[in-house]
Design an enzyme around this catalytic site. Structure first.
Site, PDB file in Angstrom:
ATOM      1  NE  ARG A 223      -4.685   1.467   1.645  1.00 35.62           N
ATOM      2  CZ  ARG A 223      -4.565   2.254   0.580  1.00 35.62           C
ATOM      3  NH1 ARG A 223      -5.429   2.166  -0.400  1.00 35.62           N
ATOM      4  NH2 ARG A 223      -3.575   3.120   0.502  1.00 35.62           N
TER       5      ARG A 223
ATOM      6  CG  ASP B 209      -5.048   5.100   2.874  1.00 41.00           C
ATOM      7  OD1 ASP B 209      -5.142   4.507   3.972  1.00 41.00           O
ATOM      8  OD2 ASP B 209      -4.053   5.769   2.544  1.00 41.00           O
TER       9      ASP B 209
ATOM     10  CB  CYS C  84      -0.990  -0.022   1.170  1.00 40.13           C
ATOM     11  SG  CYS C  84      -0.260   0.168   2.810  1.00 40.13           S
TER      12      CYS C  84
END
Length: 147
Positions: free
Chosen positions: A14, A118, A8
């Site tokens: 994440r 996100d 990420c």
């Protein structure tokens, strides 16, 4: 043993959740799993909300952020990103690895939106929704591998 790298942006939300959730699901010992971020600051801890969401699932994950680098790219058999932007950036930075880079949703065949949003800076509920999206894709991933 197959090696999967989840990627990420900052490697605090994440991708650490994906790493920890995959490790909790894939208990057959056939996988090595790591995570990294395209703009991570090495050594930064995972976000508090990410750790809380993992703890709610009974997962203890000791995490320190890592910036994506040549060694991690070479280590991985498969690189799964959270967004199309991450995929494009990695393919640009590491053109020799382009064939092993996919978004997580693209790789498992989830139709429609390919990005996992996100949750950074959001509420714990945002992190729970993100973890659910990741977990759904990971279930498809494990089914794809064990098929």
């Amino acid at each position: 043993m197959k090696r999967i790298l989840f990627v990420c942006t900052g490697n605090t939300c994440r991708s650490p959740m994906a790493e920890a959730l995959f490790k909790a699901k894939a208990t057959d010992g056939q996988w090595e799993v790591r995570s990294a971020g395209v703009a991570a600051f090495d050594g930064q801890p995972a976000s508090l909300h990410a750790m809380q969401v993992l703890a709610e699932r009974g997962i203890d994950h000791d995490h320190q952020a890592r910036r994506l680098n040549d060694d991690l790219v070479a280590w991985a058999d498969l690189i799964l990103t959270m967004t199309q932007g991450h995929k494009t950036m990695i393919q640009s930075m590491f053109p020799g690895a382009a064939e092993k880079v996919f978004t997580l949703r693209e790789y498992v065949g989830v139709e429609g939106m390919s990005d996992i949003a996100d949750p950074f800076g959001g509420t714990v509920e945002d992190y729970r929704r993100c973890a659910e999206e990741i977990e759904e894709s990971l279930d498809y991933l494990i089914n794809k591998f064990t098929g």
